[in-house]
Design a protein around this motif. Structure first.
Motif, PDB file in Angstrom:
ATOM      1  N   ILE A  89      29.413  64.596   1.668  1.00 58.86           N
ATOM      2  CA  ILE A  89      29.687  63.195   1.373  1.00 58.86           C
ATOM      3  C   ILE A  89      28.700  62.308   2.128  1.00 58.86           C
ATOM      4  CG2 ILE A  89      31.350  61.304   1.580  1.00 58.86           C
ATOM      5  CD1 ILE A  89      33.564  63.419   1.248  1.00 58.86           C
ATOM      6  N   GLY A  90      28.078  61.404   1.392  1.00 56.56           N
ATOM      7  CA  GLY A  90      27.147  60.457   1.997  1.00 56.56           C
ATOM      8  C   GLY A  90      27.306  59.091   1.358  1.00 56.56           C
ATOM      9  N   GLN A  91      27.146  58.063   2.158  1.00 61.05           N
ATOM     10  CA  GLN A  91      27.299  56.694   1.659  1.00 61.05           C
ATOM     11  C   GLN A  91      25.943  56.118   1.265  1.00 61.05           C
ATOM     12  OE1 GLN A  91      29.221  53.978   4.340  1.00 61.05           O
ATOM     13  NE2 GLN A  91      29.387  52.384   2.815  1.00 61.05           N
ATOM     14  N   TYR A  92      25.950  55.299   0.230  1.00 63.02           N
ATOM     15  CA  TYR A  92      24.758  54.562  -0.190  1.00 63.02           C
ATOM     16  C   TYR A  92      24.426  53.548   0.897  1.00 63.02           C
ATOM     17  CZ  TYR A  92      22.030  51.169  -2.934  1.00 63.02           C
ATOM     18  OH  TYR A  92      21.076  50.294  -3.396  1.00 63.02           O
ATOM     19  N   GLY A 134      21.900  61.167   4.423  1.00 64.44           N
ATOM     20  CA  GLY A 134      21.579  62.576   4.190  1.00 64.44           C
ATOM     21  C   GLY A 134      20.352  62.798   3.325  1.00 64.44           C
ATOM     22  N   ASP A 135      19.754  61.725   2.818  1.00 67.53           N
ATOM     23  CA  ASP A 135      18.534  61.869   2.027  1.00 67.53           C
ATOM     24  C   ASP A 135      17.349  62.180   2.929  1.00 67.53           C
ATOM     25  OD1 ASP A 135      19.531  61.550  -0.523  1.00 67.53           O
ATOM     26  OD2 ASP A 135      19.012  59.428  -0.671  1.00 67.53           O
ATOM     27  N   ILE A 136      16.368  62.876   2.365  1.00 62.34           N
ATOM     28  CA  ILE A 136      15.105  63.137   3.043  1.00 62.34           C
ATOM     29  C   ILE A 136      14.084  62.175   2.450  1.00 62.34           C
ATOM     30  CG2 ILE A 136      13.262  64.809   3.443  1.00 62.34           C
ATOM     31  CD1 ILE A 136      15.407  67.013   3.193  1.00 62.34           C
ATOM     32  N   LEU A 137      13.419  61.411   3.331  1.00 64.58           N
ATOM     33  CA  LEU A 137      12.416  60.444   2.898  1.00 64.58           C
ATOM     34  C   LEU A 137      11.022  60.925   3.285  1.00 64.58           C
ATOM     35  CD1 LEU A 137      14.049  57.043   3.966  1.00 64.58           C
ATOM     36  CD2 LEU A 137      14.217  58.235   1.773  1.00 64.58           C
ATOM     37  N   LEU A 138      10.052  60.574   2.458  1.00 66.07           N
ATOM     38  CA  LEU A 138       8.649  60.859   2.730  1.00 66.07           C
ATOM     39  C   LEU A 138       7.911  59.533   2.803  1.00 66.07           C
ATOM     40  CD1 LEU A 138       6.160  62.728   2.951  1.00 66.07           C
ATOM     41  CD2 LEU A 138       6.086  62.732   0.440  1.00 66.07           C
ATOM     42  N   VAL A 153      17.828  60.317   6.602  1.00 68.86           N
ATOM     43  CA  VAL A 153      18.661  59.121   6.699  1.00 68.86           C
ATOM     44  C   VAL A 153      19.969  59.498   7.380  1.00 68.86           C
ATOM     45  CG1 VAL A 153      19.833  57.298   5.421  1.00 68.86           C
ATOM     46  CG2 VAL A 153      17.626  58.179   4.609  1.00 68.86           C
ATOM     47  N   GLU A 154      20.305  58.779   8.454  1.00 70.14           N
ATOM     48  CA  GLU A 154      21.531  59.013   9.216  1.00 70.14           C
ATOM     49  C   GLU A 154      22.219  57.688   9.506  1.00 70.14           C
ATOM     50  OE1 GLU A 154      20.456  61.106  12.774  1.00 70.14           O
ATOM     51  OE2 GLU A 154      19.844  62.908  11.678  1.00 70.14           O
ATOM     52  N   TYR A 155      23.504  57.763   9.822  1.00 76.49           N
ATOM     53  CA  TYR A 155      24.266  56.585  10.217  1.00 76.49           C
ATOM     54  C   TYR A 155      24.467  56.675  11.724  1.00 76.49           C
ATOM     55  CZ  TYR A 155      27.764  52.899  10.028  1.00 76.49           C
ATOM     56  OH  TYR A 155      28.455  51.730  10.205  1.00 76.49           O
ATOM     57  N   LEU A 156      23.783  55.789  12.457  1.00 76.63           N
ATOM     58  CA  LEU A 156      23.820  55.814  13.919  1.00 76.63           C
ATOM     59  C   LEU A 156      24.127  54.424  14.459  1.00 76.63           C
ATOM     60  CD1 LEU A 156      20.487  57.783  14.455  1.00 76.63           C
ATOM     61  CD2 LEU A 156      22.789  58.718  14.680  1.00 76.63           C
ATOM     62  N   ASP A 157      25.019  54.332  15.409  1.00 74.24           N
ATOM     63  CA  ASP A 157      25.331  53.060  16.066  1.00 74.24           C
ATOM     64  C   ASP A 157      25.569  51.930  15.072  1.00 74.24           C
ATOM     65  OD1 ASP A 157      25.103  54.227  18.603  1.00 74.24           O
ATOM     66  OD2 ASP A 157      22.946  53.903  18.623  1.00 74.24           O
TER      67      ASP A 157
END
Length: 163
Positions: free
Chosen positions: A88-91, A105-109, A118-122
């Motif tokens: 589960i990941g949020q937009y 959770g997406d991988i960006l280039l 992409v992570e949710y931090l603080d």
């Protein structure tokens, strides 16, 4: 996926109030994705997009994505898809260079050839790379979504600095 119009919040499930009814403009789009784990569902193993929910039905709890028939992908006669909680990941509310939605959770280039996750931090969405953590909103728009950590877990470990 076209769940919500830019001018107002348009998703309305069974009479839930929309922001237009409440007089609110420019509401952030709330959207989740998850991989279906329901073996009785034709969409098993596929990604579904919609609203997040949880049912306590004994152990373990059941996590699901609610996808009304007008959502993409359409799920005929099935609006609740049980998903793997780890997927589960949020937009993030942001799109990449090509206009693709960016999810947790997406991988960006980057245009410089550097990868990040992409992570949710603080209390904000950030991109973790080997050389640091980037939370600048423009960073998301200057990169391309090339996959996600669930479909590419071995590559994600390399990005994180693992073996």
């Amino acid at each position: 996926i076209n769940l919500i119009r830019k001018e107002n919040f348009s998703l309305n499930l069974s009479g839930f109030p929309t922001s237009k009814k409440l007089g609110v403009k420019n509401v952030r789009e709330i959207l989740f994705r998850g991989r279906v784990t329901d073996s009785g569902n034709k969409s098993n193993g596929q990604w579904v997009y919609g609203l997040y929910g949880q049912k306590e039905m004994g152990l373990p709890n059941m996590y699901h994505i609610i996808t009304p028939n007008y959502l993409v992908p359409p799920v005929p006669d099935k609006t609740i898809n049980y998903v793997d909680v780890n997927t589960i990941g949020q937009y993030t509310g942001m799109n990449d260079c090509d206009g693709n939605r960016v999810f947790e959770g997406d991988i960006l280039l980057s245009k410089l050839g550097k990868y990040g996750i992409v992570e949710y931090l603080d209390n904000c969405f950030c991109v973790r790379r080997k050389d640091g953590i980037y939370c600048d909103l423009e960073y998301f728009q200057e990169n391309y979504v090339v996959g996600n950590i669930h479909d590419n877990w071995e590559f994600a470990e390399k990005i994180r600095g693992g073996k």
